[in-house]
Design an enzyme around this catalytic site. Structure first.
Site, PDB file in Angstrom:
ATOM      1  N   ALA A 157       0.849  -1.194   0.000  1.00 10.51           N
ATOM      2  CA  ALA A 157       0.000   0.000   0.000  1.00 10.51           C
ATOM      3  C   ALA A 157       0.886   1.246   0.000  1.00 10.51           C
ATOM      4  O   ALA A 157       1.920   1.282   0.674  1.00 10.51           O
ATOM      5  CB  ALA A 157      -0.902  -0.003   1.232  1.00 10.51           C
ATOM      6  N   GLU A 229      -7.257 -12.930   0.741  1.00 11.84           N
ATOM      7  CA  GLU A 229      -7.747 -12.701   2.105  1.00 11.84           C
ATOM      8  C   GLU A 229      -8.396 -11.329   2.094  1.00 11.84           C
ATOM      9  O   GLU A 229      -7.709 -10.318   1.985  1.00 11.84           O
ATOM     10  CB  GLU A 229      -6.582 -12.787   3.105  1.00 11.84           C
ATOM     11  CG  GLU A 229      -7.048 -13.009   4.543  1.00 11.84           C
ATOM     12  CD  GLU A 229      -7.397 -11.717   5.243  1.00 11.84           C
ATOM     13  OE1 GLU A 229      -8.596 -11.354   5.237  1.00 11.84           O
ATOM     14  OE2 GLU A 229      -6.490 -11.072   5.773  1.00 11.84           O
ATOM     15  N   CYS A 263      -8.823  -7.378   9.928  1.00 12.40           N
ATOM     16  CA  CYS A 263      -9.830  -8.224   9.285  1.00 12.40           C
ATOM     17  C   CYS A 263     -10.400  -9.237  10.263  1.00 12.40           C
ATOM     18  O   CYS A 263     -11.569  -9.621  10.170  1.00 12.40           O
ATOM     19  CB  CYS A 263      -9.228  -8.930   8.070  1.00 12.40           C
ATOM     20  SG  CYS A 263      -7.786  -9.947   8.453  1.00 12.40           S
TER      21      CYS A 263
END
Length: 453
Positions: A157, A229, A263
């Site tokens: 990222a 994922e 998550c």
């Protein structure tokens, strides 16, 4: 692509200004990585083990340096950033000791003189990774992939490019050959052409559902393996026979660790009606004591969100749910990138904080009358990453495990990733597994060998 600027979400000050790679640099990295693969794949397990243990030592020795970069880039409390780096070292040690055994050939009895399966590397594996655990997400992919004989390319990222460069530095300082692990400083628009490149053999992505759909589509069109994922909306199921004090603490950690940006966080708290009043009272007391503030303070538990747009999105999910009838019991305030620890009660399955993944410190509470209703509520989600169930009657809970549509069931513990256990989900949480033996076998050629005299 212009200079990539990263901003400390707590101070608002610039952390880094990084020049992205040009197309020529990207192609050079790809070609050199492919060349390195044919050398790396024949390196012995003993040598790979030694290098991976070097990585573990480097991580432990320089954990404060790397943790400070994580905290500067995403506002994670420093104590949690240090713990993340330490966990990466543990993962390295696990695969250093177990990879060879996980990859040993498996004999299969047939009519042949000899028949068996071998597990061989594929080549360049692309990783597309998120910002919320900028070290852990990468290492849990890279270490088993490298131990299997592949080489890795990371597209991280853009707000954690500094961490990405630190990770590449770690491998080089640990005496890994250059181009065994490489970082690509590129934007998301470059992913398609890289994944279409025939030198790249497979891809692992941790990220949003939209990103997963896009990457899996490109991989599928090019007949390449993908592991996805894609987040979760985990339930925390609290039965009336639980140890209330222990369970409250577990639920607080499950929801508010990493400022809720995980998550596997427990986002939906389902409490059996008989104990709901006393449980919620204790929960509010404990959450109220969580210290917010400067992420560089070792006593801070709740930091900022990584970007202001993420805080605004979370705020909108909460306000929409309140307008739909949810009751705000704690928090609900936003100040720039900071969102206060928040508890909502009387949440129904139609509300955004129940249906959607809330990526921040917001806990949505729903009550139920029995375990069958709890299972129905838990499964009422497009995600399927994990569930936690709290009860003193373990045998009773075990009898219901098969009814949960999840990748993992944890009893009397928050859902967490462990190098020894396979990790991954079903439904909109993705497919494939990381970690454990299953993780190292995702990016190998499972070759059948049949020999007759």
């Amino acid at each position: 692509m212009p200079q990539v600027i990263s901003i400390n979400p707590y101070t608002g000050k610039q952390v880094d200004s990084i020049t992205p790679h040009s197309e020529t640099e990207v192609q050079n990295i790809l070609q050199n990585s492919d060349n390195q693969f044919y050398k790396w794949r024949i390196v012995s397990f003993d040598e790979r083990k030694k290098l991976v243990l070097n990585v573990a030592s480097n991580l432990r020795k320089n954990k404060n340096k790397y943790a400070n970069k994580i905290t500067d880039e995403i506002g994670k409390p420093i104590s949690q950033s240090i713990a993340e780096v330490e966990k990466c070292a543990w993962l390295c040690e696990y695969y250093a000791e177990n990879a060879e055994d996980h990859l040993k050939k498996e004999s299969i009895k047939t009519d042949a003189y000899k028949s068996y399966t071998t597990f061989e590397p594929l080549g360049i594996i692309l990783a597309i990774m998120p910002w919320n655990f900028p070290f852990w997400q990468v290492f849990r992919f890279a270490i088993p992939t490298l131990m299997a004989g592949n080489v890795c390319i990371l597209k991280h990222a853009s707000n954690v490019f500094g961490s990405a460069l630190n990770i590449e530095e770690i491998f080089l300082q640990s005496r890994f050959p250059k181009y065994c692990f490489s970082t690509l400083l590129i934007g998301s628009t470059s992913i398609k052409s890289i994944l279409e490149n025939p030198l790249v053999k497979a891809v692992s992505l941790t990220g949003s559902g939209a990103a997963g759909i896009s990457v899996a589509s490109i991989a599928g069109e090019n007949i390449k393996k993908s592991v996805l994922e894609l987040g979760g909306n985990n339930a925390l199921i609290v039965l009336k026979d639980c140890d209330i004090d222990k369970t409250v603490t577990s639920c607080v950690n499950a929801r508010f660790l990493n400022t809720g940006q995980s998550c596997i966080a427990g986002k939906r708290l389902l409490i059996e009606e008989d104990i709901s009043e006393v449980f919620i009272k204790k929960l509010i007391e404990e959450v109220s004591c969580l210290k917010s503030g400067d992420p560089k303070d070792s006593t801070t538990y709740v930091g900022t969100l990584a970007r202001e747009d993420l805080a605004i999105e979370l705020e909108n999910q909460v306000l929409d749910s309140i307008n739909s009838g949810a009751v705000l019991k704690l928090g609900g305030q936003r100040d720039g990138t900071y969102y206060s620890p928040t508890i909502l009660t009387r949440v129904t399955s139609e509300m955004k904080v129940f249906k959607e993944e809330t990526f921040g410190p917001v806990l949505a509470i729903t009550t139920f009358k029995g375990i069958e209703e709890a299972i129905k509520l838990s499964n009422d989600s497009t995600f399927g990453l994990g569930v936690s169930i709290f009860s003193e009657d373990i045998e009773n809970v075990e009898s219901y495990i098969s009814q949960f549509n999840e990748g993992a069931v944890f009893i009397n513990e928050l859902v967490k990733s462990d190098p020894r256990l396979p990790f991954g989900g079903i439904k909109d949480s993705g497919f494939g597994r990381e970690l454990g033996k299953d993780g190292i076998l995702e990016f190998v050629n499972k070759k059948t060998v049949y020999i007759n005299k």
